[in-house]
Scaffold this motif. Sequence first.
Motif, mmCIF file in Angstrom:
data_model
loop_
_atom_site.group_PDB
_atom_site.id
_atom_site.type_symbol
_atom_site.label_atom_id
_atom_site.label_comp_id
_atom_site.label_asym_id
_atom_site.label_seq_id
_atom_site.Cartn_x
_atom_site.Cartn_y
_atom_site.Cartn_z
ATOM 1 N N UNK A 140 0.835 -1.201 0.000
ATOM 2 C CA UNK A 140 0.000 0.000 0.000
ATOM 3 C C UNK A 140 0.870 1.251 0.000
ATOM 4 N N UNK A 141 1.899 1.259 0.831
ATOM 5 C CA UNK A 141 2.767 2.433 0.918
ATOM 6 C C UNK A 141 3.443 2.709 -0.425
ATOM 7 N N UNK A 142 3.933 1.656 -1.080
ATOM 8 C CA UNK A 142 4.587 1.848 -2.377
ATOM 9 C C UNK A 142 3.589 2.310 -3.434
ATOM 10 N N UNK A 143 2.377 1.747 -3.405
ATOM 11 C CA UNK A 143 1.357 2.128 -4.384
ATOM 12 C C UNK A 143 0.973 3.597 -4.227
ATOM 13 N N UNK A 144 0.739 4.019 -2.988
ATOM 14 C CA UNK A 144 0.341 5.411 -2.766
ATOM 15 C C UNK A 144 1.477 6.367 -3.096
ATOM 16 N N UNK A 145 2.701 5.991 -2.755
ATOM 17 C CA UNK A 145 3.841 6.851 -3.085
ATOM 18 C C UNK A 145 3.985 6.999 -4.598
ATOM 19 N N UNK A 146 3.763 5.913 -5.335
ATOM 20 C CA UNK A 146 3.876 5.979 -6.792
ATOM 21 C C UNK A 146 2.773 6.851 -7.393
ATOM 22 N N UNK A 147 1.537 6.670 -6.901
ATOM 23 C CA UNK A 147 0.438 7.501 -7.403
ATOM 24 C C UNK A 147 0.647 8.963 -7.041
ATOM 25 N N UNK A 148 1.184 9.233 -5.851
ATOM 26 C CA UNK A 148 1.444 10.617 -5.455
ATOM 27 C C UNK A 148 2.481 11.256 -6.365
ATOM 28 N N UNK A 149 3.527 10.511 -6.685
ATOM 29 C CA UNK A 149 4.555 11.032 -7.589
ATOM 30 C C UNK A 149 3.987 11.288 -8.980
ATOM 31 N N UNK A 150 3.115 10.394 -9.464
ATOM 32 C CA UNK A 150 2.507 10.588 -10.769
ATOM 33 C C UNK A 150 1.597 11.805 -10.782
ATOM 34 N N UNK A 151 0.835 12.004 -9.695
ATOM 35 C CA UNK A 151 -0.054 13.165 -9.613
ATOM 36 C C UNK A 151 0.740 14.462 -9.592
ATOM 37 N N UNK A 152 1.843 14.477 -8.847
ATOM 38 C CA UNK A 152 2.678 15.683 -8.795
ATOM 39 C C UNK A 152 3.331 15.949 -10.143
ATOM 40 N N UNK A 176 -2.513 33.577 -20.486
ATOM 41 C CA UNK A 176 -1.741 32.454 -19.954
ATOM 42 C C UNK A 176 -0.439 32.940 -19.331
ATOM 43 N N UNK A 177 0.005 32.185 -18.341
ATOM 44 C CA UNK A 177 1.303 32.459 -17.733
ATOM 45 C C UNK A 177 2.186 31.225 -17.876
ATOM 46 N N UNK A 178 3.483 31.385 -17.605
ATOM 47 C CA UNK A 178 4.455 30.321 -17.853
ATOM 48 C C UNK A 178 4.222 29.071 -17.016
ATOM 49 N N UNK A 179 4.514 27.925 -17.608
ATOM 50 C CA UNK A 179 4.316 26.642 -16.923
ATOM 51 C C UNK A 179 5.276 26.457 -15.751
ATOM 52 N N UNK A 180 6.363 27.242 -15.697
ATOM 53 C CA UNK A 180 7.283 27.113 -14.576
ATOM 54 C C UNK A 180 6.627 27.498 -13.260
ATOM 55 N N UNK A 181 5.514 28.251 -13.331
ATOM 56 C CA UNK A 181 4.790 28.620 -12.111
ATOM 57 C C UNK A 181 4.204 27.394 -11.415
ATOM 58 N N UNK A 182 3.775 26.401 -12.177
ATOM 59 C CA UNK A 182 3.182 25.205 -11.553
ATOM 60 C C UNK A 182 4.267 24.395 -10.844
ATOM 61 N N UNK A 183 5.454 24.359 -11.418
ATOM 62 C CA UNK A 183 6.543 23.598 -10.798
ATOM 63 C C UNK A 183 7.029 24.251 -9.505
ATOM 64 N N UNK A 184 6.757 25.538 -9.334
ATOM 65 C CA UNK A 184 7.157 26.214 -8.101
ATOM 66 C C UNK A 184 6.146 26.037 -6.976
ATOM 67 N N UNK A 185 5.001 25.459 -7.291
ATOM 68 C CA UNK A 185 4.003 25.230 -6.251
ATOM 69 C C UNK A 185 4.481 24.125 -5.298
ATOM 70 N N UNK A 186 4.324 24.318 -3.996
ATOM 71 C CA UNK A 186 4.787 23.280 -3.045
ATOM 72 C C UNK A 186 3.964 22.013 -3.160
ATOM 73 N N UNK A 187 4.609 20.876 -2.984
ATOM 74 C CA UNK A 187 3.919 19.591 -2.963
ATOM 75 C C UNK A 187 3.343 19.326 -1.573
ATOM 76 N N UNK A 188 2.315 18.487 -1.545
ATOM 77 C CA UNK A 188 1.710 18.123 -0.255
ATOM 78 C C UNK A 188 2.672 17.246 0.527
ATOM 79 N N UNK A 189 2.900 17.597 1.770
ATOM 80 C CA UNK A 189 3.791 16.819 2.643
ATOM 81 C C UNK A 189 3.062 16.601 3.972
ATOM 82 N N UNK A 190 2.594 15.391 4.171
ATOM 83 C CA UNK A 190 1.874 15.077 5.410
ATOM 84 C C UNK A 190 2.836 15.097 6.595
ATOM 85 N N UNK A 191 2.415 15.772 7.667
ATOM 86 C CA UNK A 191 3.226 15.851 8.876
ATOM 87 C C UNK A 191 2.696 14.853 9.910
ATOM 88 N N UNK A 192 3.374 13.741 10.120
ATOM 89 C CA UNK A 192 2.868 12.747 11.081
ATOM 90 C C UNK A 192 2.978 13.269 12.500
#
Length: 478
Positions: A46-58, A424-440
């Motif tokens: 499950x952990x590997x599956x969710x990590x892979x899907x999260x990377x694909x979504x990002x 439209x604005x440059x696509x580099x703006x999307x790459x500068x958006x922070x990724x979700x990082x769950x804080x346990x």
Amino acid sequence: MNGVALIARDELRLMIRNRVAVIAFALLILLTLVASLSSWAHQQGIAELRARHQAEAEQAFDAQPDRHPHRVVHYGSFIFRPLGPLAAFDPGVDAFTGNSMFLEGHRQNSANFGDVRQSSLLVRFGQLTPAFVLQIVAPLLLIFLGYGVLARETERGTLRLLLLQGVSRRQIVLGKLSALGVVAILVGLPAMIGFLLIAGQPGALALPMSVIAVGYGLYLALWIVIIVLVSARAGRSRDALMALVAVWAVVAVLAPRMAPDIASAATPLQNRFQTDVAIARDLRRTGDSHNPDDPHFAAFKQSVLDRYGVTRIEDLPVNYKGLLGMEGERLTSGLFDRYARASYDAQARQNGLVNAIGLISPAIAVRSLSMAAAGTDFAGHRRFLEQAEAYRYDLVQRLNRLQAEDVSYSDDTAQDPGADRRKRIGSDNWRRMPDFAYQPPAGETLATAALPGLAILLAWLAFASLLLSLSTRRLGAR
């Protein structure tokens, strides 16, 4: 060798001679080992599956082309809930609550794709995990091995012979308790092997693991005391067995199944459709950003003009539509938070009622303790939802701010053939958006959440021990 050790050794010898008991014990050991290994492997998958899907979504979010920021608001993003290593021991509510969320502007979506919705209905009856084996199966094995420890001595008349030989009642009871204690240790040993597997994983916390180990030790010790107590009070082994099976059925099976239904009837929850209708109704009352005559947004428009010292939105140094999007998101998110808190409070009351029922069912108490320490209870799911909403709101407001600052109002409202490209604005703006990082949560937080269940088990063990002490004084009097 003292009397306690002799009696314990004799009781263990009788258990070993019982072929059915030995087979049942071996099967339970095998079942616990299988549960530990399969649960650990399942958790890793499950952990590997969710990590892979999260990377694909990002990656998909970052790979968007040049476009208008508000389109990115509606494009949204997927996030997945990561689980801690202790979820391999007790997955808790994860199978029921869902593990992924779609984040977008103007909406607060619920978690989806729980295992129960995708698997056989048998999942509802309990997954094969070390926690399930220790909570349900292990007490039943102890009952079948120990129901006659004292009742058998009374039936055969050997109890009086032991007393006449100078063995005290206290030594007899302690010997029987010791024999069952050895069995309980052997029963819990495979689960501890699972703990060793978990301990080597990143993020494993020693304090919650210690609380879980102590909690299940108290739980099995409580069953040992109950078994010896009922066997001491019953006149015949058959009566002791029937009474103990009835206690197990009520405490470990019936009460944990009925408690959620009782809590749900006492504190009903709004379903998703009812909540969406209520939010839409409140939004209409709050204001409509698409209506120029709406009182709230008319006042907001005037406040913006006054802040920048201009009389027309065309003269603003920023794009008014971006500011409007930020204000609209602020209002909708406030409503989302209000309804979410109401739902959380109702579910907290439900869980409080279930935990109160745990006062009459140690199985509920140990389950609550186990899930709380593992971080897989409702509080853990709520922690994920709150962090997800905070991330969603921040992401949407960042995109709205890009619209306000990087897209001009004249281009945003233009209708000529080249207007769409200018918005439209440059696509580099999307790459500068922070990724979700769950804080346990910290280990102290998880351990503290498990303390109420631990206190209930201690109280149960103290009460049962007191009753056994009183029964010991009258042992063999009949």
